[in-house]
Write a protein that holds these residues in place. Structure first.
Motif, PDB file in Angstrom:
ATOM      1  N   THR A   3       0.830  -1.203   0.000  1.00 55.74           N
ATOM      2  CA  THR A   3       0.000   0.000   0.000  1.00 55.74           C
ATOM      3  C   THR A   3       0.867   1.257   0.000  1.00 55.74           C
ATOM      4  OG1 THR A   3      -1.764  -1.118   1.219  1.00 55.74           O
ATOM      5  CG2 THR A   3      -1.755   1.290   1.242  1.00 55.74           C
ATOM      6  N   ILE A   4       1.916   1.261   0.813  1.00 53.99           N
ATOM      7  CA  ILE A   4       2.817   2.409   0.878  1.00 53.99           C
ATOM      8  C   ILE A   4       3.516   2.621  -0.462  1.00 53.99           C
ATOM      9  CG2 ILE A   4       4.913   3.314   1.943  1.00 53.99           C
ATOM     10  CD1 ILE A   4       4.097   1.890   4.521  1.00 53.99           C
ATOM     11  N   GLN A   5       3.935   1.522  -1.072  1.00 54.48           N
ATOM     12  CA  GLN A   5       4.603   1.613  -2.373  1.00 54.48           C
ATOM     13  C   GLN A   5       3.660   2.167  -3.429  1.00 54.48           C
ATOM     14  OE1 GLN A   5       7.918   1.067  -2.995  1.00 54.48           O
ATOM     15  NE2 GLN A   5       7.392   1.979  -4.973  1.00 54.48           N
ATOM     16  N   ASN A   6       2.398   1.747  -3.369  1.00 52.52           N
ATOM     17  CA  ASN A   6       1.402   2.261  -4.314  1.00 52.52           C
ATOM     18  C   ASN A   6       1.209   3.763  -4.139  1.00 52.52           C
ATOM     19  OD1 ASN A   6       0.883  -0.191  -5.542  1.00 52.52           O
ATOM     20  ND2 ASN A   6      -0.778  -0.716  -4.124  1.00 52.52           N
ATOM     21  N   LEU A   7       1.140   4.191  -2.887  1.00 53.72           N
ATOM     22  CA  LEU A   7       0.972   5.618  -2.619  1.00 53.72           C
ATOM     23  C   LEU A   7       2.156   6.417  -3.154  1.00 53.72           C
ATOM     24  CD1 LEU A   7      -0.425   5.509   1.044  1.00 53.72           C
ATOM     25  CD2 LEU A   7      -1.677   6.107  -1.041  1.00 53.72           C
ATOM     26  N   ILE A   8       3.358   5.880  -2.991  1.00 54.26           N
ATOM     27  CA  ILE A   8       4.554   6.546  -3.500  1.00 54.26           C
ATOM     28  C   ILE A   8       4.515   6.641  -5.020  1.00 54.26           C
ATOM     29  CG2 ILE A   8       7.065   6.339  -3.754  1.00 54.26           C
ATOM     30  CD1 ILE A   8       7.110   5.049  -0.965  1.00 54.26           C
ATOM     31  N   ASN A   9       4.043   5.574  -5.660  1.00 53.67           N
ATOM     32  CA  ASN A   9       3.955   5.554  -7.120  1.00 53.67           C
ATOM     33  C   ASN A   9       2.883   6.510  -7.636  1.00 53.67           C
ATOM     34  OD1 ASN A   9       5.970   3.602  -7.233  1.00 53.67           O
ATOM     35  ND2 ASN A   9       4.517   1.896  -7.246  1.00 53.67           N
ATOM     36  N   TRP A  10       1.814   6.680  -6.858  1.00 58.33           N
ATOM     37  CA  TRP A  10       0.701   7.523  -7.298  1.00 58.33           C
ATOM     38  C   TRP A  10       0.972   9.015  -7.132  1.00 58.33           C
ATOM     39  CZ3 TRP A  10      -3.312   4.261  -4.094  1.00 58.33           C
ATOM     40  CH2 TRP A  10      -3.533   3.039  -4.754  1.00 58.33           C
ATOM     41  N   MET A  11       1.785   9.379  -6.162  1.00 57.10           N
ATOM     42  CA  MET A  11       1.953  10.786  -5.811  1.00 57.10           C
ATOM     43  C   MET A  11       2.424  11.677  -6.965  1.00 57.10           C
ATOM     44  SD  MET A  11       0.637  11.430  -3.037  1.00 57.10           S
ATOM     45  CE  MET A  11       1.136  13.150  -3.051  1.00 57.10           C
TER      46      MET A  11
END
Length: 219
Positions: A3-11
Motif C-alpha cells: 500500500t505504501i509503495q502504491n501511494l509513492i507511485n501515485w503521488m
C-alpha cells in the motif's frame, strides 16, 4: 508495504493533476476578477443598455450550471460555430471557468462598491475627479478590504469545482484519480486524492485569512 509503495507511485501523478487544478483556479479567478470589475461597473451604470447587458450576463452565468457551460464551450459551440473550435482542453476549461467566475466576482465587486458611503463619491466628484478617477483612487481602494473574504470564498469554491474538468478529459486531480482507479481497481487512491484537495484548500484558506487580517476594515 504494498500500500505504501502504491501511494509513492501515485503521488507524482496526483501532483501533476494538482498543478493543473491550482493553475486553472488561479488563472480563472484572476480573469474573473478583471472581467467582473467591468461587469460590476456596468451593472451600476446609469446607461440602461450597458446596465441591462451586464445584468443579463450575470444572470445567465449565475443561473446555469458550470458543468453545462463547460460542455457547451467545449462540445456544442464548435458544432454551432466551427471556427470557434477549441482543441486545447485547458484553454476551454479556462474560458468556461473565467466567464463563470466573472459573474460571481461582478456581484461581489458591485456589493463592495455600493457598501462605500455615497458621500465619498459625491465629495470626489465635487473636487473635480472624473468618474474613472473616483473609482480608481477613492472607491476601489476602500472596497478592496471588504472584498477579500468573498473573493476567498469564490476561490475555494472554484478550486473544488475544477473537478468538473474531468468530464472533458483534462487531467486534473479527479481525472488522475479515476485513471489510477480504472487501472488498479484500488479504492485507496481516493484517500490521497481527498487529502491533497484538503491540503490545497487549507493552504489557500490560510493565505486569504492572513490577507483578511492584514487588511481588515476593523483595524
Amino acid at each position: 508495504m504494498e500500500t505504501i509503495q502504491n501511494l509513492i507511485n501515485w503521488m507524482p501523478l496526483l501532483l501533476d493533476g494538482a498543478f493543473i487544478t491550482v493553475s486553472l483556479t488561479v488563472l480563472a479567478v484572476s480573469a474573473g476578477i478583471i472581467i467582473g470589475s467591468f461587469l460590476a461597473l456596468g451593472k451600476i451604470s446609469d446607461n440602461q443598455i450597458i446596465n441591462k447587458s451586464c445584468s443579463v450576463y450575470i444572470f445567465f452565468f449565475r443561473g446555469t450550471p458550470l458543468l453545462m457551460q463547460l460542455l457547451f464551450i467545449y462540445y456544442v459551440l464548435p458544432m454551432a460555430v466551427p471556427f470557434l473550435t477549441i482543441n486545447n482542453r485547458f484553454i476551454a476549461a479556462f474560458i468556461a471557468f473565467s466567464l463563470n467566475s466573472a459573474a460571481y466576482c461582478a456581484e461581489i465587486i458591485r456589493a463592495g462598491i455600493q457598501s462605500i458611503d455615497k458621500g465619498q463619491y459625491e465629495a470626489s466628484r465635487s473636487l473635480g475627479l472624473s468618474y474613472i478617477q473616483t473609482m480608481r483612487f477613492v472607491i476601489f481602494p476602500q472596497s478592496i478590504r471588504r472584498l477579500i473574504p468573498p473573493f476567498g470564498n469564490e476561490f475555494i469554491m472554484m478550486l473544488k469545482d475544477t473537478s468538473l474538468v474531468s468530464i472533458i478529459a483534462l487531467v486534473d486531480i479527479t481525472r488522475v484519480t479515476r485513471r489510477i482507479h480504472d487501472a488498479t481497481s484500488s479504492m485507496l487512491i481516493y484517500i490521497p486524492a481527498l487529502i491533497l484537495y484538503l491540503l490545497i484548500t487549507a493552504v489557500f484558506t490560510f493565505i486569504f485569512r492572513k490577507l483578511e487580517k492584514k487588511y481588515s476594515v476593523y483595524e
